[in-house]
Design a protein around this motif. Structure first.
Motif, PDB file in Angstrom:
ATOM      1  N   THR A 294       0.946  -1.348  -0.034  1.00  0.00           N
ATOM      2  CA  THR A 294       0.008  -0.054  -0.031  1.00  0.00           C
ATOM      3  C   THR A 294       0.969   1.266  -0.144  1.00  0.00           C
ATOM      4  OG1 THR A 294      -0.260   0.030   2.326  1.00  0.00           O
ATOM      5  CG2 THR A 294      -1.823  -1.141   1.191  1.00  0.00           C
ATOM      6  N   PHE A 295       1.967   1.212   0.614  1.00  0.00           N
ATOM      7  CA  PHE A 295       2.902   2.168   0.715  1.00  0.00           C
ATOM      8  C   PHE A 295       3.683   2.656  -0.715  1.00  0.00           C
ATOM      9  CE2 PHE A 295       1.986   2.308   5.011  1.00  0.00           C
ATOM     10  CZ  PHE A 295       2.265   3.681   5.480  1.00  0.00           C
TER      11      PHE A 295
ATOM     12  N   SER B 120       1.110   4.091  -2.766  1.00  0.00           N
ATOM     13  CA  SER B 120       0.967   5.508  -2.531  1.00  0.00           C
ATOM     14  C   SER B 120       2.005   6.332  -3.069  1.00  0.00           C
ATOM     15  CB  SER B 120       1.047   5.567  -1.000  1.00  0.00           C
ATOM     16  OG  SER B 120       0.965   7.079  -0.767  1.00  0.00           O
ATOM     17  N   TYR B 121       3.143   5.925  -3.050  1.00  0.00           N
ATOM     18  CA  TYR B 121       4.450   6.478  -3.747  1.00  0.00           C
ATOM     19  C   TYR B 121       4.453   6.308  -5.141  1.00  0.00           C
ATOM     20  CZ  TYR B 121       7.587   7.657   0.260  1.00  0.00           C
ATOM     21  OH  TYR B 121       8.125   8.649   1.515  1.00  0.00           O
TER      22      TYR B 121
ATOM     23  N   LYS C 103       4.875  10.838  -8.594  1.00  0.00           N
ATOM     24  CA  LYS C 103       3.464  11.211  -8.320  1.00  0.00           C
ATOM     25  C   LYS C 103       3.464  12.760  -7.866  1.00  0.00           C
ATOM     26  CE  LYS C 103      -0.034   8.282  -6.587  1.00  0.00           C
ATOM     27  NZ  LYS C 103      -0.746   7.542  -5.820  1.00  0.00           N
TER      28      LYS C 103
ATOM     29  N   GLY D 106       0.302  15.351  -6.412  1.00  0.00           N
ATOM     30  CA  GLY D 106      -1.039  15.619  -6.220  1.00  0.00           C
ATOM     31  C   GLY D 106      -1.923  14.517  -6.434  1.00  0.00           C
ATOM     32  N   GLY D 107      -1.359  13.268  -6.148  1.00  0.00           N
ATOM     33  CA  GLY D 107      -2.234  12.055  -6.152  1.00  0.00           C
ATOM     34  C   GLY D 107      -2.372  11.248  -7.525  1.00  0.00           C
TER      35      GLY D 107
ATOM     36  N   MET E 252      -5.593   2.772  10.587  1.00  0.00           N
ATOM     37  CA  MET E 252      -5.062   2.916   9.470  1.00  0.00           C
ATOM     38  C   MET E 252      -5.838   2.720   8.084  1.00  0.00           C
ATOM     39  SD  MET E 252      -2.085   4.108   8.622  1.00  0.00           S
ATOM     40  CE  MET E 252      -1.568   4.193   6.712  1.00  0.00           C
TER      41      MET E 252
ATOM     42  N   ILE F 218      -3.551   9.471   4.938  1.00  0.00           N
ATOM     43  CA  ILE F 218      -2.146   9.398   4.733  1.00  0.00           C
ATOM     44  C   ILE F 218      -1.792   8.749   3.268  1.00  0.00           C
ATOM     45  CG2 ILE F 218      -0.014   8.318   5.302  1.00  0.00           C
ATOM     46  CD1 ILE F 218      -1.001   8.519   8.123  1.00  0.00           C
ATOM     47  N   LEU F 219      -2.354   7.855   2.863  1.00  0.00           N
ATOM     48  CA  LEU F 219      -2.032   7.093   1.738  1.00  0.00           C
ATOM     49  C   LEU F 219      -2.457   7.782   0.457  1.00  0.00           C
ATOM     50  CD1 LEU F 219      -2.377   3.174   2.608  1.00  0.00           C
ATOM     51  CD2 LEU F 219      -0.194   4.744   2.468  1.00  0.00           C
ATOM     52  N   ALA F 220      -3.935   8.216   0.642  1.00  0.00           N
ATOM     53  CA  ALA F 220      -4.583   8.645  -0.691  1.00  0.00           C
ATOM     54  C   ALA F 220      -3.770  10.121  -1.127  1.00  0.00           C
ATOM     55  CB  ALA F 220      -6.034   9.025  -0.226  1.00  0.00           C
ATOM     56  N   SER F 221      -3.514  10.642  -0.218  1.00  0.00           N
ATOM     57  CA  SER F 221      -2.973  12.185  -0.554  1.00  0.00           C
ATOM     58  C   SER F 221      -1.396  11.945  -1.039  1.00  0.00           C
ATOM     59  CB  SER F 221      -2.841  13.222   0.680  1.00  0.00           C
ATOM     60  OG  SER F 221      -2.056  12.451   1.609  1.00  0.00           O
ATOM     61  N   GLY F 222      -0.883  10.979  -1.098  1.00  0.00           N
ATOM     62  CA  GLY F 222       0.430  10.542  -1.613  1.00  0.00           C
ATOM     63  C   GLY F 222       1.361  10.815  -0.367  1.00  0.00           C
ATOM     64  N   LEU F 223       2.182  10.117  -0.252  1.00  0.00           N
ATOM     65  CA  LEU F 223       3.260  10.429   0.965  1.00  0.00           C
ATOM     66  C   LEU F 223       4.220  11.575   0.857  1.00  0.00           C
ATOM     67  CD1 LEU F 223       3.786   6.782   1.704  1.00  0.00           C
ATOM     68  CD2 LEU F 223       3.279   8.381   3.234  1.00  0.00           C
TER      69      LEU F 223
END
Lengths: 531, 506
Positions: free
Chosen positions: A36-37, A40-41, A376, A378-379, B456, B464-469
């Motif tokens: 998941t991380f 996200s990255y 990435k 802004g999402g 979480m 946390i995850l959606a806005s991008g780290l």
């Protein structure tokens, strides 16, 4: 024999044991958290390739199932108090089997429907390289590995060698040998003032991938062949010159081929005889010659550049080491020269300065893919998701990028190479009749997406209405409303996701078993307690 | 029903002296179209005031009156409408050359600085390493300015009118270009309201009732009183009554909310917090009545109070307004079964979390008999069982819904993955407990920690995850809250776990 048996026994006991299960589940949890991380990255595609669709993760899931299976087998023959346990664990195994069947035999793709355009082609997720020899009409389809790493494929098909594959790449500017005869100037500059700074790279090379026009706010920048610098310098004497794009030479009204007259309405007209052909210009209106109806002929290579056209708006003409602009102060076309690399010239707009970073006539900037991580902002993934593949045909190396087609002619063979997605043809045809997007009253936020499609199966037509939570089921395929797009003419097209899932009933059965198992497990627990 | 609502509104609207002014409390029930929904003006005005000034009223003036004065460009006698907006970020204070200790600024001053702020936002966005929290703060401030300007322009306030037999919404500017001071405007506005009710419905008035009744505040009070009653009074009667009252109030509030929005009240963070608190209390009450044990009720009340507290005060993170739903969620059956199941499960797991933490502290700093340890372990274990079954059911229902509306059962989407992570974490604990691999005191410790996975899955994926780290910075409301939660939970675990439990006295 005894030894083997006792070893197997021990193995089953270990794998079916609690400690093994806990270790595997813990590893599974850690992997998912990492996943998941990563997503996200670096975005969904990258995370899928790194983790969710990777072999180690498959093995981990396999071990999990094995552990569940052995744990169940170890507790045989059946005992009444464990009925719930058996059903729960069998349910889990059934879900996994269903998922496996989906993964192996299922189809998951999408169908892009342009308005009123019958479509059969479903695009799938797999990347492929298609090599066509258009001369011999032979073609090959190479499946590309589902990896995130740059990999060396080393596949050969006739004269074509497929070399490096970059699943994630971005383009960097590289200066390469011009490799052609002729003078093609290329330069890069930095334009800056106190608040903004931008690097501009231009090339007049025919293979150059840069545009030769840039806008910085109200200021526009035009990059032209070096030879034209003199023509612009001449604008202070004759406020007009004529320019042939092909040979990058110019001439002005003093040339005997040109006649300047004034029209009845007072517009300036130029009559030019060039290469034995007559051209008529309205130079103060447009750089293109005009036809009898006074419409500009945009295909013409001969242009007329009138000083008046450019005096009103801030525009800079760059010619490699020289530049010119119309100065409002001196009411003159000013020509400036960069003596050395790194020289700066001040411009009369917003405190801008321009600095020459690089200039060459025998090298030109090309965009070369290099491996990179998706980036990435802004999402959204903004760069680094480009696929690229290096191909060598009879010694010539080219890069093919995702979604693009490269055409090469070698030894009388005409090749077209493209990097795209695997697709399949439906046995029936879908036509989008209308795409409807309702908005919440008084706002622009969407309230519903709906597609009205016509389905033609070779014999008859039928109409269907597809919207959120109401898919079309046909021929064991299911079509879901997924997305939409707008065409240039303003009409809306629709994107449907297409799905074929033979594992579905099995997954549902497993889920049902799981729930029933839980209930039975607790009922047995309650009864035992009350006894 | 209509009469009932009307009467209630009349009672709740403590109308002050009748005045000749257009801007009066009578404006509250006017319908207005905003953000895709028809709302009572009072509710919209309050949301406007809350967003721009982070207060619910201005002095002793109610939001609708302030909104009216601003829209009409007039001001009440003897009082100037000087709204102030909150400013939190140090950099933004510096940019606006405010004092470091100041925490608000006149909204008009902000409007004057609109262009500079816009430029600052641009230049911050163009930076290679933008300070996301600063950028977001400027963004919020710009939205405040925008909304305030729209209200002052008279373009924000929409009023229903009849155009050739059809209902059409026009702004107050079009509705009354010249009538800003005229008392006849008040009559015209009331006529517009009557027109809307005649043409469509007075259903929207429910929201006025909902907004004025403050049911959640009352529920919070009764929850608190119930806890006090259980502690102070020997008999359980009063505690039980207050608990039921609290459940009743929340049920009423949620029913109203459902009736207003026409969907199950579980579609955004605010509503899920509300539902999980309610679910936990309901579950705890049932279990405690069946098992005749007060401890569950205690946990349920405690968690319910925490949830209500968040709903009242964590406004940055939880938006209480009712907004239209995104298209994909518009399926009441799946929405209610899937989300309810997940939220009830989070409620049950939250009970286990509260009890486990209480146990941890008690084991570390107070003496506790091993009998008690076993007893509480069993209680926590019961909560876990309910939570896990509900979570598994919720995940499966979610899978079926996803299959039904997107064509896939499972897709490794972050929300899905985190719910599976949560399930696995609790699975490990339950399995370890079944086989006595995890000792009772360790069981309490890991159960307390395992709730972090729920947080979480619930908040972390969104904040946390959606806005991008890249953009976290732990500055926006949700991320800050989560960071604090993790920090506190981990320190509790370290302090109570490392010291080891005091030896139980048998």
């Amino acid at each position: 024999m005894e030894k083997i048996k006792s070893f197997l026994d021990k193995l089953v006991r270990t794998i079916g044991g609690m400690k093994f299960a806990v270790v595997i589940i813990t590893l599974f949890v850690i992997a998912m958290i990492a996943g998941t991380f990563i997503e996200s990255y670096y975005g969904t595609d990258f995370a899928g390739r790194v983790l969710y669709q990777s072999v180690p993760f498959m093995i981990l899931q396999g071990l999990l199932v094995t552990s569940i299976l052995f744990a169940t087998l170890l507790r045989l023959p059946p005992k009444e108090r464990l009925y719930g346990f058996y059903i729960i664990h069998i349910g889990l195994i059934v879900i996994f089997i269903g998922a496996l069947i989906t993964a192996v035999t299922g189809i998951d793709g999408h169908l892009t429907l342009a308005p009123n355009d019958p479509t059969r082609r479903v695009i799938l997720a797999d990347d492929i390289l298609i090599i066509k020899n258009e001369t011999t009409r032979k073609e090959a389809e190479i499946k590309l590995p589902n990896t995130y790493r740059p990999s060396f494929l080393n596949i050969k098909w006739r004269e074509v060698e497929v070399l490096d594959y970059l699943p994630f790449s971005k383009n960097i500017m590289e200066w390469a040998d011009a490799g052609r005869k002729g003078l093609f100037n290329s330069s890069s500059y930095q334009m800056f003032n106190d608040t903004v700074s931008q690097t501009l790279t231009f090339s007049r090379h025919p293979d150059g991938e840069t545009t030769n026009h840039q806008e910085l706010g109200p200021l526009s920048v035009e990059y032209l062949p070096e030879q034209l610098a003199e023509c612009f310098a001449g604008l202070n004497r004759h406020d007009i010159f004529f320019w042939d794009l092909n040979i990058t030479t110019c001439f002005n009204p003093s040339d005997k081929r040109v006649q300047i007259r004034e029209s009845k309405k007072g517009h300036r007209m130029a009559f030019v005889t060039y290469n034995d052909q007559p051209f008529v210009f309205l130079p103060d209106k447009s750089p293109f010659p005009v036809d009898k109806e006074l419409k500009p002929i945009r295909s013409s290579d001969l242009r007329a550049l009138s000083s008046k056209l450019f005096q009103t708006s801030p525009i800079i003409f760059l010619f490699g080491k020289q530049l010119t602009f119309f100065s409002k102060l001196s009411k003159q076309w000013e020509v400036h020269t960069f003596q050395h690399m790194g020289d700066e010239i001040s411009l009369p707009w917003m405190g801008f300065k321009i600095k020459l970073l690089n200039h060459s006539t025998d090298q030109f900037p090309t965009l070369t893919p290099i491996a990179s991580l998706p980036e990435k902002k802004g999402g959204e993934v903004i760069s680094g998701e480009q696929r690229a593949i290096k191909v060598r045909i009879a010694g010539i190396v080219i890069w093919v990028r995702g979604g693009q087609e490269e055409r090469v002619k070698i030894n009388d063979n005409f090749y077209s190479i493209s990097l795209s997605k695997k697709s399949l043809e439906l046995p029936f045809e879908l036509t989008l009749q209308q795409f409807k997007m309702d908005t919440n009253p008084g706002t622009k936020t969407p309230a519903s997406y709906e597609s009205f499609v016509n389905l033609f199966d070779g014999q008859s037509n039928s109409s269907h209405h597809i919207y959120m939570n109401n898919p079309l089921k046909y021929n064991r395929l299911t079509f879901y409303q997924s997305s939409y797009f707008q065409e240039n003419n303003g009409q809306y097209g629709s994107i449907l996701s297409v799905n074929f899932d033979p594992g579905r009933p099995i997954k549902y059965l497993g889920s049902l078993l799981l729930v029933i198992g839980c209930i039975i497990h607790y009922l047995i627990g309650l009864r035992r307690k009350s006894v | 029903m209509k009469i009932f609502i009307f009467c209630l509104i009349m009672i709740l609207t403590s109308s002050t002296a009748w005045s000749n002014d257009v801007c009066s409390e009578d404006l509250g029930p006017l319908p207005t179209l905003t953000g895709g929904r028809v709302k009572p003006l009072y509710v919209h005005a309050q949301e406007f005031l809350k967003f721009v000034t982070s207060k619910r009223s201005f002095g002793n003036m109610n939001a609708a009156i302030v909104y009216c004065y601003l829209s009409l460009g007039t001001s009440p006698q003897g009082q100037e409408l000087k709204l102030t907006s909150p400013i939190g970020h140090v950099k933004l204070k510096k940019f606006l050359s405010l004092d470091e200790n100041a925490n608000e600024i006149a909204t008009e001053t902000l409007v004057a600085a609109d262009a500079q702020l816009r430029q600052e936002y641009q230049s911050e966005s163009q930076r290679t390493e933008p300070d996301e929290s600063y950028k977001n703060e400027i963004g919020t401030t710009l939205s405040r300015i925008e909304l305030y300007k729209n209200v002052k322009d008279g373009t924000d306030w929409t009023i229903p009118t009849e155009v050739s037999g059809e209902l059409k919404w026009v702004s107050i500017k079009e509705f009354a270009p010249t009538l800003s001071q005229d008392p006849s405007l008040a009559v015209k506005l009331q006529e517009a309201k009557a027109l809307f009710i005649k043409k469509q419905t007075d259903h929207y008035l429910l929201e006025l009732l909902y907004a004025k009744a403050h049911l959640f505040s009352w529920a919070m009070l009764t929850t608190l009183l119930a806890m006090v009653a259980f502690v102070l009074l020997k008999r359980n009667l009063w505690g039980n009554i207050l608990t039921f009252l609290s459940i009743g109030l929340e049920l009423a509030a949620m029913t109203l909310r459902s009736m207003i929005s026409g969907r199950a009240p579980i579609t955004n963070m605010y509503e899920t917090v509300m539902f999980s608190g309610f679910g936990a209390l309901l579950l705890a009450t049932i279990v405690s009545l069946v098992k005749k044990e007060k401890i569950y009720m205690w946990g349920g009340l405690g968690y319910n109070f925490l949830c209500l507290f968040m709903m009242m005060f964590a406004n940055n993170m939880l938006d209480s307004s009712i907004a239209p739903l995104v298209p994909v969620l518009r399926d009441n059956f799946w929405l209610s079964t899937h989300v309810c199941s997940i939220m009830l499960s989070y409620g049950a797991l939250a009970l286990s979390w509260i009890l486990a933490n209480i146990m941890l502290v008690r084991m570390r700093f107070f003496t506790i008999s091993s009998q008690d340890v076993n007893y509480y372990t069993k209680v926590v274990h019961t909560c876990l069982k309910y939570g896990v079954v509900l979570l598994a059911a919720g995940i499966i229902l979610g899978g079926i819904w996803a299959d039904y509306s997107w064509g896939r059962f499972w897709g490794w989407d972050p929300k899905e993955t985190w719910s599976l992570i949560t399930l696995c974490v609790y699975m490990v604990i339950l399995h370890g407990r079944y086989t006595s691999w995890i000792s009772p005191s360790r069981f309490i410790l890991v159960t307390a920690g395992a709730f972090m996975s729920v947080m979480m899955a619930w908040f972390g994926v969104n904040y946390i995850l959606a806005s991008g780290l890249h953009s976290y910075g732990f500055s926006t409301g949700g991320a800050l809250f989560l960071g604090m939660f993790f920090a506190i939970q981990i320190s509790v675990m370290v302090i109570c776990g490392l010291g080891g439990p005091k030896k139980a006295i048998s």
